[in-house]
Enzyme design. Sequence first.
Site, PDB file in Angstrom:
ATOM      1  N   SER A 135       0.874  -1.168   0.000  1.00 26.62           N
ATOM      2  CA  SER A 135       0.000   0.000   0.000  1.00 26.62           C
ATOM      3  C   SER A 135       0.911   1.217   0.000  1.00 26.62           C
ATOM      4  CB  SER A 135      -0.867  -0.035   1.256  1.00 26.62           C
ATOM      5  OG  SER A 135      -1.569   1.177   1.408  1.00 26.62           O
ATOM      6  N   LYS A 161      -1.054  -1.133  -4.464  1.00 23.51           N
ATOM      7  CA  LYS A 161      -2.249  -0.354  -4.123  1.00 23.51           C
ATOM      8  C   LYS A 161      -1.799   1.067  -3.855  1.00 23.51           C
ATOM      9  CE  LYS A 161      -4.623   0.042   0.342  1.00 23.51           C
ATOM     10  NZ  LYS A 161      -5.163  -0.735   1.482  1.00 23.51           N
ATOM     11  N   LYS A 163      -2.990   5.046  -2.645  1.00 21.19           N
ATOM     12  CA  LYS A 163      -4.009   5.830  -1.973  1.00 21.19           C
ATOM     13  C   LYS A 163      -4.482   6.915  -2.934  1.00 21.19           C
ATOM     14  CE  LYS A 163      -3.928   3.888   2.124  1.00 21.19           C
ATOM     15  NZ  LYS A 163      -5.115   3.329   2.779  1.00 21.19           N
ATOM     16  N   ASP A 188      -7.183   2.876  -2.985  1.00 24.50           N
ATOM     17  CA  ASP A 188      -7.901   2.965  -1.705  1.00 24.50           C
ATOM     18  C   ASP A 188      -8.210   4.427  -1.419  1.00 24.50           C
ATOM     19  OD1 ASP A 188      -8.886   2.744   0.860  1.00 24.50           O
ATOM     20  OD2 ASP A 188      -7.107   1.766   1.714  1.00 24.50           O
ATOM     21  N   GLU A 213     -11.030   0.560  -3.108  1.00 19.87           N
ATOM     22  CA  GLU A 213     -11.320   0.273  -1.700  1.00 19.87           C
ATOM     23  C   GLU A 213     -12.009   1.479  -1.055  1.00 19.87           C
ATOM     24  OE1 GLU A 213      -7.724  -1.187   0.113  1.00 19.87           O
ATOM     25  OE2 GLU A 213      -8.553  -1.030   2.131  1.00 19.87           O
ATOM     26  N   ASP A 238     -13.473  -1.864   3.468  1.00 21.16           N
ATOM     27  CA  ASP A 238     -12.511  -1.957   4.574  1.00 21.16           C
ATOM     28  C   ASP A 238     -13.213  -1.401   5.814  1.00 21.16           C
ATOM     29  OD1 ASP A 238     -10.481  -1.463   6.435  1.00 21.16           O
ATOM     30  OD2 ASP A 238      -9.130  -0.447   5.058  1.00 21.16           O
ATOM     31  N   LYS A 262      -9.174  -6.892   8.434  1.00 16.99           N
ATOM     32  CA  LYS A 262      -8.093  -6.501   9.338  1.00 16.99           C
ATOM     33  C   LYS A 262      -8.461  -7.062  10.697  1.00 16.99           C
ATOM     34  CE  LYS A 262      -6.823  -2.199   7.005  1.00 16.99           C
ATOM     35  NZ  LYS A 262      -7.146  -0.758   6.931  1.00 16.99           N
ATOM     36  N   GLY A 290      -3.568  -3.947   6.327  1.00 12.51           N
ATOM     37  CA  GLY A 290      -2.563  -3.586   7.323  1.00 12.51           C
ATOM     38  C   GLY A 290      -2.876  -2.230   7.920  1.00 12.51           C
TER      39      GLY A 290
HETATM   40  O1  OSB Z   1      -6.972   1.852   4.660  1.00  6.37           O
HETATM   41  O2  OSB Z   1      -5.749   0.139   4.510  1.00  6.37           O
HETATM   42  C1  OSB Z   1      -5.951   1.266   4.966  1.00  6.37           C
HETATM   43  C2  OSB Z   1      -2.862   2.392   6.921  1.00  6.37           C
HETATM   44  C3  OSB Z   1      -3.442   3.057   7.959  1.00  6.37           C
HETATM   45  C4  OSB Z   1      -4.814   3.178   8.004  1.00  6.37           C
HETATM   46  C5  OSB Z   1      -5.601   2.614   6.995  1.00  6.37           C
HETATM   47  C6  OSB Z   1      -5.016   1.917   5.955  1.00  6.37           C
HETATM   48  C7  OSB Z   1      -3.626   1.834   5.905  1.00  6.37           C
HETATM   49  C8  OSB Z   1      -2.909   1.202   4.815  1.00  6.37           C
HETATM   50  C9  OSB Z   1      -1.509   0.733   5.112  1.00  6.37           C
HETATM   51  O3  OSB Z   1      -3.331   1.113   3.687  1.00  6.37           O
HETATM   52  C10 OSB Z   1      -1.338  -0.719   4.991  1.00  6.37           C
HETATM   53  C11 OSB Z   1      -0.013  -1.134   5.550  1.00  6.37           C
HETATM   54  O4  OSB Z   1       0.947  -1.088   4.794  1.00  6.37           O
HETATM   55  O5  OSB Z   1       0.064  -1.474   6.750  1.00  6.37           O
HETATM   56 MG    MG Z   2      -8.159   0.622   3.380  1.00  9.86          MG
END
Ligand code: OSB
Ligand code: MG
Length: 371
Positions: A135, A161, A163, A188, A213, A238, A262, A290
């Site tokens: 991510s 992925k 953001k 996402d 996402e 999510d 998660k 994560g």
């Molecule tokens: O939306 O998946 C998410 C990190 C913090 C809060 C929300 C998210 C995330 C990530 C990071 O996308 C995923 C990771 O590398 O741990």
């Molecule tokens: Mg997410």
Amino acid sequence: MKIESITLREIQMPLVHFFETSFGRTYSRRILLVSVVCDGLTAWGECVAGEDPFYSPEWIESAWPIIKHHLGPAILGKNLASARGCVALFARVRGHRMAKASLENALWEAEARQKNIPLWKLLGGTRTEIPCGVSIGIQDSVDQLLDKIGTELGAGYRRIKVKVKPGWDINVLERIRSRWPDITLSCDANSAYRLDEVEHLRLFDQFNLLMIEQPLWNDDIYYHARLQRELKTSICLDESITQARDAAFALESGACRIINVKVGRVGGFSEAKSIHDVCHTHNVPVWCGGMLESGIGRAHNIALSTLENFRLPGDVSASARYWKEDLIDPEVTVSKNGFIAISDSPGTGYRVREDLIEKLTVRKEVLRPEV
Ligand code: OSB
Ligand code: MG
């Protein structure tokens, strides 16, 4: 399993690189760790609540007192038949799933070690390696993002992925796709869009994304179902999925075609397994998300990812992407073709570095049974 004491700790760890989502940028993590002494054995759990209540209503300053005043006292001094036994004892407390998960997950690890079996086997996992994605947060420039994607592809990761948010979306996806037309790519939004932006969201369909996402509100399922009918791209939920009942509602109403599980968000391994099972029954794939975890939470994510229906690469990646030094030994590493190998050792297969944790601790409180 007799619960003898619970220790809460706040540790502070700077990220190797800042992480930015549609709701903000993080440079350094404040992480709530719990350690539970159970029949003389110490097991660890990580609370994924953030530094602020921006991803979810929970944050580190809500999780700490809820454990101290309610969840801790609910299990301290009790003798549980299994880790799962804490779920019923926590049920009176509404919500606070991130706080609950930290304790429940520690108890699963304790149970696995007591039984001298790997945690992933106790959970019912079957995979001996798990496919990994990354991510990648919002960067200062698109060129920086492209550099990062190049690095992660070079390291072998099997899914990228990115953001997105209004102003950092179509333009960015266009640049990625013109450089890499065929990689497995998803995005996402962390709730950055509204239903009246459906025409804009339809533009995402041209990029052949594996999924988008959480485009809409963090607590919504109904409007995602309306949106999914308008999009070719699969929606993945999510934030909206906090329990198995949400997953059932989402799948029955057509709100998504994929779910991000998660274990820290949904209240622990018991609920994560239930969500996995609901999706399996609907033949809908899940993957493991994560929350910028330290090695303690990361090791739990890895164990969960061995369950059969974790069919898509997760956001579970190497320790070194996040930390100069991780809290576990060995650190999490990813093979050249983007897999994490699963250990056959009892428990998580990773040793917790208590000496390092002690050095990073800025706050600590021990909870014991009332006498
Ligand atoms: O939306 O998946 C998410 C990190 C913090 C809060 C929300 C998210 C995330 C990530 C990071 O996308 C995923 C990771 O590398 O741990
Ligand atoms: Mg997410």
